[in-house]
Design an enzyme around this catalytic site. Structure first.
Site, PDB file in Angstrom:
ATOM      1  N   GLN A   1     -14.239   2.797   1.488  1.00  0.00           N
ATOM      2  CA  GLN A   1     -13.655   2.363   0.218  1.00  0.00           C
ATOM      3  C   GLN A   1     -13.352   3.572  -0.657  1.00  0.00           C
ATOM      4  OE1 GLN A   1     -16.082  -0.326  -2.156  1.00  0.00           O
ATOM      5  NE2 GLN A   1     -14.366  -0.776  -3.529  1.00  0.00           N
TER       6      GLN A   1
ATOM      7  N   ASP B   1       0.850  -1.188   0.000  1.00  0.00           N
ATOM      8  CA  ASP B   1       0.000   0.000   0.000  1.00  0.00           C
ATOM      9  C   ASP B   1       0.888   1.241   0.000  1.00  0.00           C
ATOM     10  OD1 ASP B   1      -3.210   0.532   1.059  1.00  0.00           O
ATOM     11  OD2 ASP B   1      -1.792   2.199   1.038  1.00  0.00           O
TER      12      ASP B   1
ATOM     13  N   HIS C   1     -10.448  -5.124  -3.195  1.00  0.00           N
ATOM     14  CA  HIS C   1      -9.104  -5.334  -2.638  1.00  0.00           C
ATOM     15  C   HIS C   1      -9.198  -5.733  -1.180  1.00  0.00           C
ATOM     16  CE1 HIS C   1     -10.193  -1.064  -2.300  1.00  0.00           C
ATOM     17  NE2 HIS C   1      -9.510  -1.038  -1.159  1.00  0.00           N
TER      18      HIS C   1
ATOM     19  N   HIS D   1      -7.002  -5.595   2.280  1.00  0.00           N
ATOM     20  CA  HIS D   1      -5.841  -5.070   2.988  1.00  0.00           C
ATOM     21  C   HIS D   1      -5.292  -6.189   3.875  1.00  0.00           C
ATOM     22  CE1 HIS D   1      -6.786  -0.666   2.364  1.00  0.00           C
ATOM     23  NE2 HIS D   1      -7.993  -1.168   2.168  1.00  0.00           N
TER      24      HIS D   1
ATOM     25  N   VAL E   1     -11.015   3.152  -3.492  1.00  0.00           N
ATOM     26  CA  VAL E   1     -10.698   2.660  -4.837  1.00  0.00           C
ATOM     27  C   VAL E   1     -11.742   1.605  -5.202  1.00  0.00           C
ATOM     28  CG1 VAL E   1      -9.001   1.531  -6.313  1.00  0.00           C
ATOM     29  CG2 VAL E   1      -8.223   3.085  -4.507  1.00  0.00           C
TER      30      VAL E   1
ATOM     31  N   ASN F   1     -12.962  -2.994   2.484  1.00  0.00           N
ATOM     32  CA  ASN F   1     -13.874  -1.877   2.701  1.00  0.00           C
ATOM     33  C   ASN F   1     -14.904  -1.814   1.578  1.00  0.00           C
ATOM     34  OD1 ASN F   1     -12.466  -1.045   5.017  1.00  0.00           O
ATOM     35  ND2 ASN F   1     -10.987   0.093   3.791  1.00  0.00           N
TER      36      ASN F   1
HETATM   37  P1  5GP Z   1      -9.637   1.595   0.392  1.00  0.00           P
HETATM   38  O1  5GP Z   1      -9.632   2.907   1.124  1.00  0.00           O
HETATM   39  O2  5GP Z   1     -10.365   1.712  -0.917  1.00  0.00           O
HETATM   40  O3  5GP Z   1     -10.072   0.432   1.207  1.00  0.00           O
HETATM   41  O4  5GP Z   1      -8.117   1.283   0.084  1.00  0.00           O
HETATM   42  C1  5GP Z   1      -7.431   1.791  -1.008  1.00  0.00           C
HETATM   43  C2  5GP Z   1      -5.974   1.717  -0.669  1.00  0.00           C
HETATM   44  O5  5GP Z   1      -5.234   1.913  -1.844  1.00  0.00           O
HETATM   45  C3  5GP Z   1      -5.516   2.796   0.332  1.00  0.00           C
HETATM   46  O6  5GP Z   1      -4.990   2.183   1.500  1.00  0.00           O
HETATM   47  C4  5GP Z   1      -4.474   3.573  -0.452  1.00  0.00           C
HETATM   48  O7  5GP Z   1      -3.372   3.969   0.338  1.00  0.00           O
HETATM   49  C5  5GP Z   1      -4.065   2.597  -1.538  1.00  0.00           C
HETATM   50  N1  5GP Z   1      -3.634   3.244  -2.768  1.00  0.00           N
HETATM   51  C6  5GP Z   1      -4.276   4.259  -3.416  1.00  0.00           C
HETATM   52  N2  5GP Z   1      -3.593   4.592  -4.533  1.00  0.00           N
HETATM   53  C7  5GP Z   1      -2.517   3.772  -4.580  1.00  0.00           C
HETATM   54  C8  5GP Z   1      -1.425   3.650  -5.520  1.00  0.00           C
HETATM   55  O8  5GP Z   1      -1.322   4.348  -6.530  1.00  0.00           O
HETATM   56  N3  5GP Z   1      -0.503   2.697  -5.243  1.00  0.00           N
HETATM   57  C9  5GP Z   1      -0.588   1.880  -4.138  1.00  0.00           C
HETATM   58  N4  5GP Z   1       0.392   0.998  -3.979  1.00  0.00           N
HETATM   59  N5  5GP Z   1      -1.596   1.977  -3.249  1.00  0.00           N
HETATM   60  C10 5GP Z   1      -2.530   2.919  -3.469  1.00  0.00           C
END
Ligand code: 5GP
Length: 113
Positions: free
Chosen positions: A93, A29, A99, A101, A95, A86
């Site tokens: 969430q 991440d 996914h 974590h 993205v 998420n």
């Molecule tokens: P969410 O908030 O949707 O559950 O998690 C999305 C995760 O993607 C976040 O923890 C964020 O830090 C990670 N993330 C967002 N953009 C990028 C990226 O460009 N590269 C990587 N490696 N992680 C990302």
């Protein structure tokens, strides 16, 4: 439009990839919340677990076997770790590509914020 994670899959965006096979990819991440924080994603575009259909259920078996492998590879098994997915706005969430974590490397509090 392609999501960030699709661009990671297609190598349009760089990521620190720690595991990959035909169905999944796992990478660090970019904004880790703990010393060890990985994301495991299916290569197939699925928004989140809410919209998974019975046709995609095989992916879950596979993703959980990848999580097991990754936790061994990254030496997280003995201390323990957390798996989180998420869903939607209240779930946090950000993205819209399914996914998981994988978080560890320090004691994690409960309940989450
Ligand atoms: P969410 O908030 O949707 O559950 O998690 C999305 C995760 O993607 C976040 O923890 C964020 O830090 C990670 N993330 C967002 N953009 C990028 C990226 O460009 N590269 C990587 N490696 N992680 C990302």
């Amino acid at each position: 439009m392609k999501s960030i994670f699709e661009k990671i899959i297609s190598r349009e965006i760089e990521a620190d990839i720690v595991y990959e096979d035909g169905l999944t990819i796992a990478f660090k991440d970019i904004n880790p919340v703990a010393p060890k924080h990985f994301l495991v994603i299916p290569k197939k575009k699925i928004k989140n677990i809410q919209v998974v259909t019975s046709n995609d259920m095989h992916l879950f078996t596979h993703i959980f076997s990848v999580i097991q492998k990754l936790s061994v590879q990254e030496q997280m098994v003995e201390e323990g770790y957390r798996v989180v997915t998420n869903i939607g706005e209240y779930g946090g969430q950000t993205v819209e590509h399914l996914h998981f974590h994988i978080i560890g490397g320090r004691p994690l509090r409960w309940p989450p914020g």
